[in-house]
Write a protein that holds these residues in place. Structure first.
Motif, mmCIF file in Angstrom:
data_model
loop_
_atom_site.group_PDB
_atom_site.id
_atom_site.type_symbol
_atom_site.label_atom_id
_atom_site.label_comp_id
_atom_site.label_asym_id
_atom_site.label_seq_id
_atom_site.Cartn_x
_atom_site.Cartn_y
_atom_site.Cartn_z
ATOM 1 N N ARG A 167 28.815 15.890 10.899
ATOM 2 C CA ARG A 167 29.740 14.844 10.767
ATOM 3 C C ARG A 167 29.743 15.688 8.650
ATOM 4 O O ARG A 167 28.663 16.167 8.855
ATOM 5 N N GLN A 168 30.980 15.400 7.968
ATOM 6 C CA GLN A 168 31.147 16.122 6.601
ATOM 7 C C GLN A 168 30.501 15.064 6.167
ATOM 8 O O GLN A 168 30.612 13.512 6.047
ATOM 9 N N TYR A 169 30.210 15.944 5.000
ATOM 10 C CA TYR A 169 29.144 15.118 3.798
ATOM 11 C C TYR A 169 29.647 15.825 2.711
ATOM 12 O O TYR A 169 29.658 17.554 2.127
ATOM 13 N N ARG A 170 30.307 14.855 1.263
ATOM 14 C CA ARG A 170 30.472 15.454 0.114
ATOM 15 C C ARG A 170 29.278 14.926 -0.614
ATOM 16 O O ARG A 170 28.595 14.735 -0.582
ATOM 17 N N MET A 171 28.487 17.114 -0.936
ATOM 18 C CA MET A 171 27.632 17.028 -1.877
ATOM 19 C C MET A 171 27.650 17.306 -3.078
ATOM 20 O O MET A 171 28.999 17.943 -3.683
ATOM 21 N N ALA A 172 26.959 16.690 -4.488
ATOM 22 C CA ALA A 172 27.613 16.881 -5.534
ATOM 23 C C ALA A 172 26.207 18.491 -5.784
ATOM 24 O O ALA A 172 25.289 18.578 -4.612
ATOM 25 N N CYS A 173 26.286 19.354 -7.096
ATOM 26 C CA CYS A 173 25.354 20.235 -7.008
ATOM 27 C C CYS A 173 25.967 20.514 -8.426
ATOM 28 O O CYS A 173 27.177 20.900 -9.093
ATOM 29 N N GLU A 174 24.931 21.886 -9.179
ATOM 30 C CA GLU A 174 25.371 22.625 -10.464
ATOM 31 C C GLU A 174 26.614 23.572 -9.551
ATOM 32 O O GLU A 174 26.348 23.690 -9.108
ATOM 33 N N GLU A 175 26.965 23.547 -11.614
ATOM 34 C CA GLU A 175 27.876 24.439 -11.320
ATOM 35 C C GLU A 175 27.376 25.880 -11.156
ATOM 36 O O GLU A 175 25.765 25.803 -11.217
ATOM 37 N N HIS B 153 30.870 19.848 -6.474
ATOM 38 C CA HIS B 153 31.335 18.971 -5.252
ATOM 39 C C HIS B 153 31.389 19.992 -4.519
ATOM 40 O O HIS B 153 32.363 20.980 -4.388
ATOM 41 N N VAL B 154 31.080 19.898 -3.046
ATOM 42 C CA VAL B 154 31.351 20.836 -1.672
ATOM 43 C C VAL B 154 31.030 19.931 -1.034
ATOM 44 O O VAL B 154 30.206 18.975 -0.309
ATOM 45 N N ASN B 155 31.891 19.858 -0.020
ATOM 46 C CA ASN B 155 31.652 19.554 1.212
ATOM 47 C C ASN B 155 31.597 20.354 2.372
ATOM 48 O O ASN B 155 31.157 21.294 2.804
ATOM 49 N N ARG C 219 25.198 27.375 2.067
ATOM 50 C CA ARG C 219 24.318 28.333 2.877
ATOM 51 C C ARG C 219 22.922 27.510 3.136
ATOM 52 O O ARG C 219 22.435 27.496 4.446
ATOM 53 N N LEU C 220 22.366 26.621 2.808
ATOM 54 C CA LEU C 220 21.382 25.435 3.227
ATOM 55 C C LEU C 220 22.294 24.400 4.428
ATOM 56 O O LEU C 220 21.194 24.373 5.284
ATOM 57 N N ALA C 221 23.306 24.677 4.141
ATOM 58 C CA ALA C 221 23.645 23.134 5.146
ATOM 59 C C ALA C 221 23.902 24.131 6.520
ATOM 60 O O ALA C 221 23.879 23.544 7.396
ATOM 61 N N GLU C 222 24.354 25.015 6.363
ATOM 62 C CA GLU C 222 24.978 26.325 7.444
ATOM 63 C C GLU C 222 23.312 26.651 7.832
ATOM 64 O O GLU C 222 23.401 26.338 9.080
#
Length: 127
Positions: free
Chosen positions: A11-19, A3-5, A27-30
């Motif tokens: 706004r903050q979002y907690r996102m799940a991703c693969e290890e 999980h990454v914030n 980088r995509l969020a930025e």
């Protein structure tokens, strides 16, 4: 699952991703956040949802253009491969023709040599 914030449009979002994909997701969020900020600078405060949708549409537009370029490059690559195959076939045919011509020339030279040897060997002695 990791999980990454991420922060998008403030706004903050907690996102799940693969290890192992955490850095990529950040980088995509930025990148998306940068686009939203850029649009906010151009158009001012036009609403969070609208800014996010506009950023998503600009990304979708770039993706469509990139996919068209990829398809064009794939078609060009296929055409170049076809040309390469034709050129290789022509080169093999030329090699075969040259080898056959050299063999025929060598046979003619050999026959001419045999005729000359018989003529000189069976002819009148010079002296």
């Amino acid at each position: 699952m990791s999980h990454v914030n991420v922060t998008i449009n403030g706004r903050q979002y907690r996102m799940a991703c693969e290890e192992g994909q955490e850095t990529r997701l950040l980088r995509l969020a930025e990148s998306l956040e940068s686009r939203v900020e850029n649009l906010r600078g151009k158009f001012g405060e036009i609403g969070d949802a609208r800014l996010t949708v506009m950023a998503a549409l600009t990304i979708a537009d770039e993706l469509v253009d990139a996919n068209q370029q990829i398809r064009a490059l794939q078609e060009e690559l296929t055409a170049l491969r076809d040309v390469r195959v034709v050129a290789a076939d022509r080169a093999r045919a030329t090699q075969t023709a040259v080898a056959a011509a050299l063999n025929a020339a060598a046979e003619r030279i050999e026959k001419t040599t045999q005729v000359l040897n018989r003529t000189i060997g069976g002819g009148v002695a010079i002296g």
